[in-house]
Design a protein around this motif. Structure first.
Motif, short mmCIF file in Angstrom:
data_model
loop_
_atom_site.label_atom_id
_atom_site.label_comp_id
_atom_site.label_asym_id
_atom_site.label_seq_id
_atom_site.Cartn_x
_atom_site.Cartn_y
_atom_site.Cartn_z
N SER A 1 0.72 -1.21 -0.01
CA SER A 1 -0.08 0.03 -0.18
C SER A 1 0.84 1.10 -0.09
N PHE A 2 1.70 1.21 0.76
CA PHE A 2 2.85 2.40 1.00
C PHE A 2 3.64 2.52 -0.41
N VAL A 3 4.00 1.56 -0.89
CA VAL A 3 4.65 1.61 -2.18
C VAL A 3 3.90 2.07 -3.31
N ILE A 4 2.85 1.49 -3.47
CA ILE A 4 1.63 1.87 -4.57
C ILE A 4 1.21 3.30 -4.34
N GLY A 5 1.29 3.89 -3.15
CA GLY A 5 0.94 5.15 -2.99
C GLY A 5 2.05 6.26 -3.45
N ALA A 6 3.25 5.63 -2.88
CA ALA A 6 4.26 6.43 -3.62
C ALA A 6 4.39 6.51 -5.04
N LEU A 7 4.02 5.33 -5.69
CA LEU A 7 4.03 5.32 -7.32
C LEU A 7 3.03 6.21 -7.87
N THR A 8 1.79 6.27 -7.09
CA THR A 8 0.89 7.03 -7.53
C THR A 8 1.20 8.47 -7.79
N ALA A 9 2.01 9.09 -6.84
CA ALA A 9 2.70 10.45 -6.97
C ALA A 9 3.35 10.49 -8.35
N TRP A 10 4.38 9.59 -8.34
CA TRP A 10 5.29 9.35 -9.54
C TRP A 10 4.19 9.49 -11.01
N ALA A 11 3.26 8.44 -10.93
CA ALA A 11 2.49 8.47 -12.03
C ALA A 11 1.96 9.74 -12.54
N GLN A 12 1.68 10.91 -11.62
CA GLN A 12 1.01 12.20 -11.83
C GLN A 12 2.30 12.97 -12.76
N SER B 1 -5.71 2.13 3.32
CA SER B 1 -5.98 3.16 2.83
C SER B 1 -5.16 4.48 3.14
N VAL B 2 -4.94 4.33 4.74
CA VAL B 2 -4.15 5.24 5.09
C VAL B 2 -2.73 5.24 4.64
N LEU B 3 -2.18 4.16 4.54
CA LEU B 3 -0.73 3.98 4.13
C LEU B 3 -0.61 4.21 2.66
N LEU B 4 -1.66 4.10 2.00
CA LEU B 4 -1.55 4.67 0.51
C LEU B 4 -1.46 6.08 0.63
N MET B 5 -2.13 6.84 1.38
CA MET B 5 -2.12 8.24 1.44
C MET B 5 -0.50 8.71 2.08
N PHE B 6 -0.13 8.02 2.97
CA PHE B 6 1.33 8.21 3.38
C PHE B 6 2.15 8.04 2.27
N GLY B 7 2.35 7.05 1.42
CA GLY B 7 3.07 6.88 0.55
C GLY B 7 3.06 7.85 -0.76
N PHE B 8 1.73 8.25 -0.93
CA PHE B 8 1.38 9.08 -1.69
C PHE B 8 2.37 10.71 -1.37
N THR B 9 1.91 10.88 -0.01
CA THR B 9 2.55 12.08 0.57
C THR B 9 4.13 12.12 0.46
N ALA B 10 4.75 10.77 0.86
CA ALA B 10 6.17 10.69 0.82
C ALA B 10 6.61 10.88 -0.55
N GLY B 11 5.86 10.03 -1.60
CA GLY B 11 6.37 10.38 -3.27
C GLY B 11 6.48 11.83 -3.61
N LEU B 12 5.30 12.63 -2.92
CA LEU B 12 5.40 13.90 -3.58
C LEU B 12 6.52 14.71 -2.57
N ALA B 13 6.84 14.53 -1.40
CA ALA B 13 7.89 15.07 -1.02
C ALA B 13 9.39 14.70 -1.41
N LEU B 14 9.30 13.55 -1.87
CA LEU B 14 10.43 13.18 -2.98
C LEU B 14 10.99 14.00 -3.97
N SER B 15 9.72 14.54 -4.54
CA SER B 15 9.96 15.37 -5.81
C SER B 15 9.87 16.93 -5.27
N GLY B 16 9.61 17.11 -3.92
CA GLY B 16 10.07 18.48 -3.58
C GLY B 16 8.53 19.20 -3.35
N GLU B 17 7.63 18.42 -3.57
CA GLU B 17 6.28 19.10 -3.48
C GLU B 17 5.69 18.96 -1.95
#
Length: 206
Positions: free
Chosen positions: A23-34, A77-93
């Protein structure tokens, strides 16, 4: 003398860990997919439906029973959101996930339970189908009606058709009898009617 062997059983702790990590990994990949999806499919990485599908598939994969599935759905669901937030943070957002995280924690309970009930008996598959189809079709309608200027109708149309197809398959294969069928159809409409304004309200303040 013959020797009997027992089949290995799945380790619940291992299953929970797998769902949480994925869930965390897919959440982070979601940010990248954007950043890579074409405009016609961009909403795939900005849509509740995609994550609903992820949660359902993961819970079905580990064959969780209703109570664990309910908790696991919320955690996923929560970990998807955490992963997404982490993915955005890695891109500086910068992104404040508080409201969506709280909403995800509650919604995940129902998604997890619905996933476990899809293979249940009686009215359980009807209620599960109504919840999942209603959310899927409801978000697709929300996208087509309320954000047509900023998003492509392609993804929303495909998403809505997927929800209708899921509803049709469940009615054809798993839901039997006048009462369960009526409950499925009425429940789907009810979820759509409730989902659209609630989803819009959360999106306004998130």
């Amino acid at each position: 003398m013959s020797r009997t062997t027992s089949h290995p059983t799945s380790d619940p702790l291992h299953a929970w860990l797998m769902v949480c990590v994925l869930s965390f990994v897919i959440g982070a990949l979601t940010a990248w997919a954007q950043t890579v999806l074409p405009y016609s499919l961009y909403s795939l990485a900005n849509s509740a439906n995609a994550w609903v599908l992820v949660i359902v598939v993961l819970i079905l994969r580990v064959r969780a029973r209703p109570v664990p599935a309910t908790l696991l759905g919320s955690a996923s669901s929560v970990l998807l959101m955490f992963g997404f937030t982490a993915g955005l943070a890695l891109s500086g957002e910068a992104y404040d996930p508080l409201l969506w995280t709280l909403s995800s924690a509650v919604a995940g309970l129902f998604i997890g339970l619905s996933a476990a009930w899809l293979h249940g008996d009686g009215v359980r598959p009807a209620l599960a189908t109504a919840a999942l189809a209603g959310v899927t079709i409801g978000e697709a309608l929300f996208g087509l009606i309320y954000v047509p200027e900023t998003t492509s109708p392609v993804y929303w149309t495909l998403s809505g058709l997927a929800g209708v197809a899921f509803l049709a398959v469940m009615l054809a294969r798993s839901i039997r009898g006048p009462l369960p069928i009526a409950l499925t159809l009425a429940g789907t409409v009810a979820v759509i009617v409730v989902f659209i304004p609630v989803y819009g309200t959360v999106g306004t303040y998130a």
